[in-house]
Design an enzyme around this catalytic site. Structure first.
Site, PDB file in Angstrom:
ATOM      1  N   CYS A   2     -68.453 -55.403 -24.375  1.00 11.07           N
ATOM      2  CA  CYS A   2     -68.657 -54.171 -24.162  1.00 11.07           C
ATOM      3  C   CYS A   2     -69.457 -53.931 -25.408  1.00 11.07           C
ATOM      4  CB  CYS A   2     -67.243 -53.488 -24.202  1.00 11.07           C
ATOM      5  SG  CYS A   2     -66.178 -53.762 -22.824  1.00 11.07           S
ATOM      6  N   ARG A  28     -73.874 -57.491 -23.980  1.00 12.78           N
ATOM      7  CA  ARG A  28     -72.260 -57.383 -24.379  1.00 12.78           C
ATOM      8  C   ARG A  28     -71.326 -57.383 -23.117  1.00 12.78           C
ATOM      9  NH1 ARG A  28     -71.976 -56.914 -30.018  1.00 12.78           N
ATOM     10  NH2 ARG A  28     -69.864 -56.360 -29.608  1.00 12.78           N
ATOM     11  N   TRP A  71     -67.776 -55.070 -19.906  1.00  9.32           N
ATOM     12  CA  TRP A  71     -67.280 -56.251 -19.539  1.00  9.32           C
ATOM     13  C   TRP A  71     -65.773 -56.121 -19.268  1.00  9.32           C
ATOM     14  CZ3 TRP A  71     -63.640 -60.371 -21.072  1.00  9.32           C
ATOM     15  CH2 TRP A  71     -63.913 -61.363 -20.361  1.00  9.32           C
ATOM     16  N   ASN A  97     -64.425 -50.854 -27.160  1.00 10.37           N
ATOM     17  CA  ASN A  97     -64.359 -52.346 -27.106  1.00 10.37           C
ATOM     18  C   ASN A  97     -63.248 -52.984 -27.649  1.00 10.37           C
ATOM     19  OD1 ASN A  97     -65.527 -55.000 -27.101  1.00 10.37           O
ATOM     20  ND2 ASN A  97     -66.443 -54.611 -28.864  1.00 10.37           N
ATOM     21  N   GLY A  98     -62.670 -53.721 -26.990  1.00 13.72           N
ATOM     22  CA  GLY A  98     -61.463 -54.105 -27.271  1.00 13.72           C
ATOM     23  C   GLY A  98     -60.470 -54.545 -26.266  1.00 13.72           C
ATOM     24  N   GLU A 466     -72.625 -80.081 -23.512  1.00 10.42           N
ATOM     25  CA  GLU A 466     -73.396 -78.963 -23.774  1.00 10.42           C
ATOM     26  C   GLU A 466     -74.269 -78.951 -22.538  1.00 10.42           C
ATOM     27  OE1 GLU A 466     -73.549 -76.229 -25.389  1.00 10.42           O
ATOM     28  OE2 GLU A 466     -75.456 -75.603 -24.852  1.00 10.42           O
ATOM     29  N   LYS A 470     -74.313 -75.733 -19.954  1.00 11.98           N
ATOM     30  CA  LYS A 470     -75.383 -75.033 -19.439  1.00 11.98           C
ATOM     31  C   LYS A 470     -75.710 -74.864 -17.996  1.00 11.98           C
ATOM     32  CE  LYS A 470     -76.132 -73.148 -22.416  1.00 11.98           C
ATOM     33  NZ  LYS A 470     -75.566 -73.381 -23.613  1.00 11.98           N
ATOM     34  N   GLU A 473     -72.578 -72.579 -16.302  1.00 15.34           N
ATOM     35  CA  GLU A 473     -72.666 -71.054 -16.574  1.00 15.34           C
ATOM     36  C   GLU A 473     -73.651 -70.420 -15.963  1.00 15.34           C
ATOM     37  OE1 GLU A 473     -72.620 -69.784 -20.500  1.00 15.34           O
ATOM     38  OE2 GLU A 473     -73.996 -71.285 -21.262  1.00 15.34           O
ATOM     39  N   HIS A 489     -61.476 -94.501 -17.012  1.00 15.55           N
ATOM     40  CA  HIS A 489     -59.799 -93.986 -17.440  1.00 15.55           C
ATOM     41  C   HIS A 489     -59.548 -92.819 -16.152  1.00 15.55           C
ATOM     42  CE1 HIS A 489     -59.678 -97.011 -20.356  1.00 15.55           C
ATOM     43  NE2 HIS A 489     -60.830 -96.194 -21.126  1.00 15.55           N
ATOM     44  N   LYS A 583     -72.480 -61.970 -23.467  1.00 15.99           N
ATOM     45  CA  LYS A 583     -72.918 -62.868 -24.705  1.00 15.99           C
ATOM     46  C   LYS A 583     -72.068 -62.874 -25.927  1.00 15.99           C
ATOM     47  CE  LYS A 583     -76.247 -64.847 -26.802  1.00 15.99           C
ATOM     48  NZ  LYS A 583     -76.707 -66.281 -26.516  1.00 15.99           N
TER      49      LYS A 583
HETATM   50  C1  AGP Z   1     -72.994 -70.499 -24.435  1.00 12.54           C
HETATM   51  O1  AGP Z   1     -74.015 -70.523 -23.474  1.00 12.54           O
HETATM   52  C2  AGP Z   1     -71.880 -69.778 -24.160  1.00 12.54           C
HETATM   53  N1  AGP Z   1     -72.404 -68.570 -23.310  1.00 12.54           N
HETATM   54  C3  AGP Z   1     -70.934 -69.440 -25.010  1.00 12.54           C
HETATM   55  O2  AGP Z   1     -69.979 -70.587 -24.885  1.00 12.54           O
HETATM   56  C4  AGP Z   1     -70.990 -69.052 -26.589  1.00 12.54           C
HETATM   57  O3  AGP Z   1     -71.738 -70.080 -27.044  1.00 12.54           O
HETATM   58  C5  AGP Z   1     -69.697 -68.949 -27.093  1.00 12.54           C
HETATM   59  O4  AGP Z   1     -69.217 -67.921 -26.547  1.00 12.54           O
HETATM   60  C6  AGP Z   1     -69.551 -68.841 -28.547  1.00 12.54           C
HETATM   61  O5  AGP Z   1     -70.485 -67.663 -28.964  1.00 12.54           O
HETATM   62  P1  AGP Z   1     -70.841 -67.542 -30.586  1.00 12.54           P
HETATM   63  O6  AGP Z   1     -71.805 -68.637 -30.828  1.00 12.54           O
HETATM   64  O7  AGP Z   1     -71.816 -65.983 -30.705  1.00 12.54           O
HETATM   65  O8  AGP Z   1     -69.699 -67.487 -31.307  1.00 12.54           O
END
Ligand code: AGP
Length: 588
Positions: A2, A28, A71, A97-98, A466, A470, A473, A489, A583
């Protein structure tokens, strides 16, 4: 999570000003958005669902406006749940926001007292509670301070009063920044939204409340309402860095910015990284923490520090930190990694570590973020604003910081910096030559698949996590990363003929064993895609990437970024704003 924005100042096109600011804050939260403008005897409100970018509209002239990008946490993605929320008399407009943890109880009491609450959100209670305080004779600042003391959880609220022509803003954990110029006063969740409106910035602290009018910004201690003199800092001119600059989207732009960001870190970050190395060298226990991509970088850091400088480092995901922090003490060093510096789980982990007396360090991309302001030792990534929801350049610069710090522990700065510069060159080559196209071809081949697996060993295991993150998401393909040795396993039961399996196979000590894993996948019919400097017969497909020795972990991040990108494009997904994400994750 937000974005909030408020402006009060010279009468002008405040509607357009708010709209422009909300566009910069859309990262946001992009479920819905809304704004309210003060008009002579009412509030003009506009709410909408979906993306704000591209939205053009004319609004009535006004000197005060407030806006929000949402959000969703409580209540569906509908215009009625968009902020701002108004009181019963349309005097007050609130953005939030929160999460107000006790909102249900507060709502019930307000309804019993005859209020009409129109949304399903936790936020609209604030407008009605402030309405009651004002009706009982309080002025705006005192009213908002009283109401805020009733709210449980981490919250930032901005309350616009069209009668007093003021804003009151206050917060706990969720960020708020204030701006002032000769044109007026502004408040937002992020300094980026204040680029055009502030010469100086004030970062509001948790125990403070601000009152903003057209000609002043005043800050008070929230409990005593005594005025204080806050610290102000110069505005960073980052606006140019948040434009697309000819790229079709921010993901493409930020992937392409990686070589320059790595070189900048090497040339400008030495002092800070050596200070971090010193803290690592003297600590008895070193813990690294972060969430999502930053958590993957932290895990890679644990491998790298062990391999390069022989330190045992424990990685604890930030959201799990409090369950494993009992043994921390003043000889412990906790290194928090975060792009935004505002991720609540990370801030909570740091608070927990601080309470236990541990030393605190951060590897962070956003200057003046809460994390940056909290720790004793910090390395600024200098990657520039990251607008795409996917973390890309922040990840590779975090890895580079860890490679550099691990070398600096033993005074081997130049070895570390040569590795990072080699990685920068390698990524440049990878992005320029046919390799990018090759990755696009592979992505088109896998774009219709439902499942995908990524394997790696040693420091390439976090790379596998990672790459999977990527890909999933942004393309929404179900992608999972595994330590290659764990396959047999259990995981291998999921592999069917044709299942795409990405195998990270650099020319190092992990190669032989990871190739065995690849052979096991192929025997079950998996479609094996190798990633590394050298091909192998076991691969059905191969993405060749330039080698960078110990810095291979930095370079091998890029194929995952581009596979996600191209698969998303093939599936018609928005590469910058994947569904359900935001984000900056400022709620628990
Ligand atoms: C990464 O592509 C993400 N969208 C997410 O995992 C992000 O890395 C995570 O929310 C942490 O954010 P920050 O680095 O701002 O703490």
């Amino acid at each position: 999570m937000c974005g909030v924005f408020g402006y009060v100042g010279n009468p002008s096109n405040v509607g357009e000003t708010v709209l422009a600011a909300l566009k910069t804050l859309e990262y946001r939260g992009y479920d819905s958005w809304g704004l309210a403008l003060a008009t002579p005897d009412d509030l003009m409100v506009h709410k909408d669902v979906g993306r704000i970018n591209g939205h053009v509209r004319s609004y009535p002239r006004s000197n005060q406006g407030i806006g929000h990008t949402r959000w969703a946490t409580h209540g569906g993605v509908q215009a009625v749940n968009s902020h701002p929320h108004l009181d019963c008399f349309r005097r007050i407009a609130v953005v939030h926001n929160g999460i107000i943890e006790n909102h249900a109880e507060l709502r019930q009491q307000l309804v019993q007292r005859g209020h009409r609450l129109e949304s399903e959100t936790d936020s609209d209670v604030v407008a009605h509670l402030v309405e009651e305080e004002l009706a009982s004779g309080s002025v705006l600042g005192a009213a908002v301070a009283t109401v805020f003391s009733l709210l449980e959880g981490y919250n930032a609220i901005v309350v616009m009063d069209r009668v007093e022509q003021q804003f009151a803003a206050t917060k706990r954990v969720s960020p708020l920044v204030l701006g002032r110029s000769d044109r007026g006063s502004t408040v937002a969740s992020d300094a980026i939204a204040l680029s055009d409106h502030a010469d100086e910035l004030i970062y509001l602290e948790d125990d403070q409340l601000a009152l903003l009018s057209a000609d002043s910004v005043r800050v008070f201690d929230r409990s005593s309402m005594r005025q204080i003199s806050p610290v102000s800092v110069a505005q960073l001119d980052e606006k140019a860095m948040v434009t697309l600059a000819g790229y079709p989207d921010f993901l493409s732009k930020e992937v392409a910015e990686q070589p320059a960001a790595l070189r900048r870190l090497v040339s400008e970050g030495r002092k800070e990284i050596e200070k971090l190395a010193q803290a690592i060298a003297t600590a008895e226990k070193v813990i690294v923490t972060g969430c999502g991509t930053a958590g993957n970088a932290a895990l890679a850091g644990a491998y790298l520090l062990e391999e390069i400088c022989g330190r045992t480092v424990t990685m604890i995901p930030a959201s799990e930190f409090r369950y494993r922090s009992r043994t921390l003490d003043s000889k412990s060093l906790v290194i928090a990694l975060s792009q935004s510096g505002e991720t609540v789980d990370v801030l909570d982990a740091v608070t927990d570590a601080k309470q236990r007396g541990a030393k605190l360090a951060a590897i962070v991309n956003t200057p003046m973020s809460t994390l940056d302001r909290t720790v004793e030792t910090r390395v600024l990534l200098r990657a520039g604003p990251e607008q795409c929801v996917l973390a890309t350049k922040s990840y590779t610069t975090m890895l580079a910081t860890l490679v550099l710090a691990a070398h600096a522990v033993d005074d081997h700065w130049s070895t570390g910096s040569n590795l990072v510069l080699r990685a920068a060159d390698a990524i440049e080559t990878l992005l320029l030559n046919g390799c990018r196209q090759r990755i696009g071809e592979v992505a088109n081949r896998i774009a219709a698949e439902e499942h995908l697996f990524v394997i790696g060993r040693g420091p390439h295991y976090p790379s596998a996590l990672e790459a999977a993150l990527k890909i999933k998401e942004v393309s929404y393909i179900h992608a999972e990363g595994f330590a290659a040795g764990e396959l047999k396993h259990g995981v291998i039961a999921l592999v069917e003929p044709g299942t795409p399996c990405l195998v990270l196979a650099p020319n190092d000590a992990t190669r032989t064993d990871v190739l065995s894993g690849a052979a096991e996948l192929r025997s079950r019919g998996g479609y094996v895609i190798g990633v590394g400097g050298t091909g192998d017969d076991v691969f059905d497909d191969f993405i060749e990437i330039p080698e960078a020795g110990l810095a291979d972990v930095i370079v091998e991040a890029v194929p995952g970024q581009l596979l996600g990108y191209f698969a998303a494009m093939a599936r018609g997904n928005d590469p910058d704003r994947p569904r359900n994400l935001a984000k900056s994750v400022t709620v628990k």
